[in-house]
Design an enzyme around this catalytic site. Sequence first.
Site, PDB file in Angstrom:
ATOM      1  N   HIS A  13       1.054  -1.469   0.053  1.00  0.00           N
ATOM      2  CA  HIS A  13       0.031   0.114  -0.206  1.00  0.00           C
ATOM      3  C   HIS A  13       1.454   1.430  -0.055  1.00  0.00           C
ATOM      4  CE1 HIS A  13      -3.542   1.666  -0.123  1.00  0.00           C
ATOM      5  NE2 HIS A  13      -4.699   1.270   0.869  1.00  0.00           N
ATOM      6  N   ASP A  52      -1.711   2.288  -5.202  1.00  0.00           N
ATOM      7  CA  ASP A  52      -3.015   2.012  -4.368  1.00  0.00           C
ATOM      8  C   ASP A  52      -4.724   1.564  -4.439  1.00  0.00           C
ATOM      9  OD1 ASP A  52      -1.882   5.526  -3.506  1.00  0.00           O
ATOM     10  OD2 ASP A  52      -2.357   5.826  -5.367  1.00  0.00           O
TER      11      ASP A  52
END
Length: 431
Positions: A402, A406
């Site tokens: 992450h 995204d």
Amino acid sequence: MGEFVIKMPDVGEGVAEAELVEWHVKPGDPVREDMILAAVMTDKATVEIPSPVNGTVIWLGAEIGDTVAVKAPLVRIEIAGEGANAPAAEEKSAAKAEDKPSAKAETPAAQPSQPAKVEAKAEAKTPAPARNGVHVAPERLEKALASPAVRQRARESGVDLRQVTGTGPAGRITHDDLDLFLARGAQPVAAPAGLVRKTAVDEIKVTGLRRRIAEKMTLSTSRIPHITYVEEVDMTALEDLRTMMNRDRKPDQPKLTILPYLMRAMVRAIADLPGVNSTFDDGAGIISRHHAVHIGIATQTPAGLTVPVVRHAEARGIWDCAIELNRLAEAARTGTATRDELTGSTITISSLGALGGIVSTPVINHPEVAIVGVNKLAVRPVWDGTQFVPRKIMNLSSSFDHRVIDGWDAATFVQRVKTLLETPALIFVEA
């Protein structure tokens, strides 16, 4: 009589130390030239250390699990003559160690948590005939782990090593294990009647490949903030296509599994979202976005989890992917995969095959930023607007770094793969 000292050889460029994972000898044992003395593991692979001389072991310089520096004394051998640390003999030992990758070769950056059940079947082997009064039980599926000396003894005794229980590191069969098996005449030990309480506790030191896997999992989960995205995929059309292609395949073509189609779908999806085919050097703060698609396939082996790499999947068709998958899976399971074949992946597939369950949370193969997990395919009722119809459904459980990917891009990538798998003709359309 003299004394010869064998030092830890230089087993790879930039390697300053290695972990001792196995001894094949003990003090007092006679050794001969080229006999394997020990096995050590680096960040690259496990290698075996042969003896460059004939003699008798008088001292061992480390215990299993110890880290030994290059050039540190490892074994002392009593030999005929004056003895020395002959440079030529040491170089010979190091050269042979370099040329002998062990069955437990692994990649330092290729240890996701879920293994792949790549459908690559090894050739059936006929068990050795019974000799010396030893009767060999039916074969097991796993390939036994044992040193060349133990294998030779087993062949001479007519013993199928797959029937012997190993007590060494990673289940490796030792001379003592073979002696115990022969003493029992290869007959199973009768279980006592009734139920009994068991209070024994087995303490297993974490060494070798299992230790490397533990280190990789700790690194991945402690440094990478994972996001896992699960999507349901209707595989009915692809399964129909796969059945047809397998029926019409040529004699030299392997049976197609789902994985080659998934690999090609991932290549097409990466063309639209190249960020998922990256590696992240978080120490230097650099993301390397790769144009080549090198797909790691997490594969369970008798020694542990390894990840052979299908290189340049972007340049391979369905059949080529299947051929390379089968070759690498067999090499990984038999311990013949090279270091180059076990390193350099840019994205990984993790599959448990028929044991895949409904959902999994695969751990990213550091320093990659994405891993695609394959779950079990099952027939489920699906509402088509007027009625429930049977469809072949499979979940994809995919994890992303992450820090780099995204949530929107992760979902878009998986949705693109889903579309290609549900409409498999698109996989074959030129971009």
